[in-house]
Design an enzyme around this catalytic site. Structure first.
Site, PDB file in Angstrom:
ATOM      1  N   TYR A   1      -0.450   7.309   3.055  1.00 35.35           N
ATOM      2  CA  TYR A   1      -0.383   6.180   2.131  1.00 35.35           C
ATOM      3  C   TYR A   1      -0.617   4.864   2.874  1.00 35.35           C
ATOM      4  O   TYR A   1      -1.441   4.032   2.471  1.00 35.35           O
ATOM      5  CB  TYR A   1       0.965   6.164   1.414  1.00 35.35           C
TER       6      TYR A   1
ATOM      7  N   SER B   1      -0.066  -2.598  -0.255  1.00 28.76           N
ATOM      8  CA  SER B   1       1.330  -2.304   0.059  1.00 28.76           C
ATOM      9  C   SER B   1       1.653  -2.813   1.453  1.00 28.76           C
ATOM     10  O   SER B   1       0.773  -2.890   2.319  1.00 28.76           O
ATOM     11  CB  SER B   1       1.569  -0.788   0.001  1.00 28.76           C
TER      12      SER B   1
END
Length: 274
Positions: A167, A152
């Protein structure tokens, strides 16, 4: 690596990017081991199951093998690797797509407890490590393989406004794990790279768009990263090994980080105004 006749394992294959990637690999001739937690009954507001993905793969004329697994459980991940190998005796391609995307992914330090911090690292980093460790022996024995870690943009250092601290930390760890594995496994013919799917229109993205501060209407369909992943696998290690890419709709994937390039030099900071 041409995908025709290959055996792939895709995690997170019940929906979203994982499902689209499994289907694209099958379209290109691969048989696919599918793993996730959702086997037959879809979750509320999140359509998609492993059974549905398997049915679509078989309709494409390829074989599918379903192995449910909770990636938060290291022993379950070890069993997944063993069962995937037992199906046809080898795995040529591993796509680590599954990621923890629960509410705790958006928690600040004050909100986050240790259990959810560890859980995110288990799913996003430890599970790819266990699967890699469990599968590389067979890859070596069969002359090589490809490992794809779905990352990501949150793992890259820069301005990032989406709430949450864990995250992004897990994806940064996954990026570095990918590049270091590429360094160590490259001599064995095993290619490792990471790819950010970009802002992708999944059911989960639509559900969490308001919470994450994003506009889901701007997201591209899951077919975009799925095709990018398959293209990069087929491009081979000279193009991909040790690199981190980003999916860009309408263009070839962009190179975001390259472990084969020299480390950047530091920039002197002016402290005179401190």
């Amino acid at each position: 690596m041409q995908l025709a006749g290959r055996i792939a394992l895709v995690t997170g294959a019940s929906r979203g990017v994982g499902q689209a990637t499994a289907l694209e690999l099958a379209r290109r001739g691969a048989d696919v081991v599918l793993s996730a937690r959702t086997v037959d009954n879809p979750l509320p507001n999140q359509p998609g199951t492993l059974a549905e993905t398997a049915e679509e793969i078989r309709a494409l004329g390829r074989e599918a093998h379903v192995v449910p697994a909770d990636l938060n459980d290291p022993e379950a991940v070890e069993r997944l690797a063993a069962q995937a190998l037992a199906w046809k005796g080898r795995i040529d391609v591993l796509v680590n797509d599954a990621a923890f995307m629960g509410r705790a992914a958006y928690h600040s330090l004050d909100e986050l407890d240790l259990k959810n911090f560890v859980r995110q690292f288990n799913v996003n980093v430890t599970a790819p490590f266990i699967l890699t460790k469990g599968l590389v022996g067979a890859m070596r024995a069969n002359g090589g393989g490809t490992i794809v870690n779905v990352t990501s943009g949150s793992g890259l250092i820069g301005t990032y406004t989406t709430p949450g601290i864990t995250y992004g930390a897990t994806k940064a760890a996954l990026n570095r794990l990918s590049t270091l594995l590429a360094r160590d496994l490259g001599p064995d013919g095993i290619v490792v790279f990471a790819i950010d799917p970009g802002y992708t229109r999944t059911a989960l993205v639509e559900l969490t768009a308001e919470q994450s501060g994003h506009d889901a209407s701007l997201a591209h369909p899951t077919s975009v990263p799925a095709n990018a992943i398959a293209d990069l696998i087929e491009a081979g290690g000279e193009v991909t090994n040790g690199r981190v890419f980003k999916t860009v709709e309408g263009h070839a994937p962009h190179l975001m980080a390259d472990s084969r390039a020299p480390m950047p030099e530091g920039v002197e900071i002016d402290l005179s105004g401190a």
